[in-house]
Design a protein around this motif. Structure first.
Motif, PDB file in Angstrom:
ATOM      1  N   TYR A  51       0.954  -1.504  -0.031  1.00 53.99           N
ATOM      2  CA  TYR A  51      -0.151   0.073   0.639  1.00 53.99           C
ATOM      3  C   TYR A  51       0.985   1.543  -0.051  1.00 53.99           C
ATOM      4  N   ASP A 100      -3.508   3.083  -1.335  1.00 51.45           N
ATOM      5  CA  ASP A 100      -3.611   3.733  -0.221  1.00 51.45           C
ATOM      6  C   ASP A 100      -4.625   4.867   0.840  1.00 51.45           C
ATOM      7  N   THR A 101      -5.621   4.755   0.600  1.00 51.71           N
ATOM      8  CA  THR A 101      -7.117   5.477   0.974  1.00 51.71           C
ATOM      9  C   THR A 101      -7.163   6.008   2.052  1.00 51.71           C
ATOM     10  N   VAL A 102      -6.549   5.170   3.325  1.00 50.76           N
ATOM     11  CA  VAL A 102      -6.903   5.578   4.773  1.00 50.76           C
ATOM     12  C   VAL A 102      -6.396   7.419   4.728  1.00 50.76           C
ATOM     13  N   SER A 106      -8.945   9.937   6.744  1.00 57.54           N
ATOM     14  CA  SER A 106      -9.359  10.222   7.261  1.00 57.54           C
ATOM     15  C   SER A 106      -9.303  12.011   7.963  1.00 57.54           C
TER      16      SER A 106
END
Length: 151
Positions: A51, A100-102, A106
């Motif tokens: 990721y 990685d879309t975190v 957030s």
């Protein structure tokens, strides 16, 4: 995905190797702003998902996700070779790259929470000078006419 301890250790090693290789060994300018955030390895140790996130060049710049994905796709074989040379395993895992879309999720959640806090503060400010509608005491007391009569 990586529930067993061996897969977790292998994922940590792959994370360090791939991040270092992107920074030092792979000569592609499109990968300068790529950061490896996590690696997950399947239980059979045959597949690894890497990721990554991409930063923009300037503060207000939008990251070029497509260019980074293309560069990672092109460098996949070279990265797998580097991973295989540095790991002491019989089978070198295949590498798959996923954005990685975190961090974006957030940041969006933080924005929504800040907006909710601002509305709560505005509601509290409006409530300060408010008076209840009707009388000060809306409940009937014994002194009221007709109170307490059952008929």
């Amino acid at each position: 995905m990586a529930d067993n301890p061996r897969a977790q250790r292998l994922a940590k090693q792959i994370h360090a190797i791939v991040a270092s290789a992107i920074e030092r060994e792979v000569k592609d300018r499109r990968l300068e702003l790529v950061t490896v955030t996590d690696v997950r390895v399947t239980g059979d140790l045959h597949d690894a998902t890497v990721y990554y996130t991409v930063r923009g060049r300037e503060i207000d710049d939008e990251p070029d996700y497509e260019q980074a994905a293309e560069a990672l796709h092109r460098a996949r074989g070279q990265l797998r070779k580097i991973v295989g040379d540095q790991l002491s395993v019989r089978f070198t895992p295949t590498l798959a790259f996923e954005l990685d879309t975190v961090p974006e999720a957030s940041a969006r959640m933080e924005e929504l929470l800040n907006r909710a806090r601002a509305r709560d503060e505005e509601t509290a400010r409006l409530r300060e000078g408010a008076k209840p509608a009707g009388e000060d005491n809306p409940y009937k007391t014994d002194g009221d006419s007709g109170a307490g009569t059952g008929a």
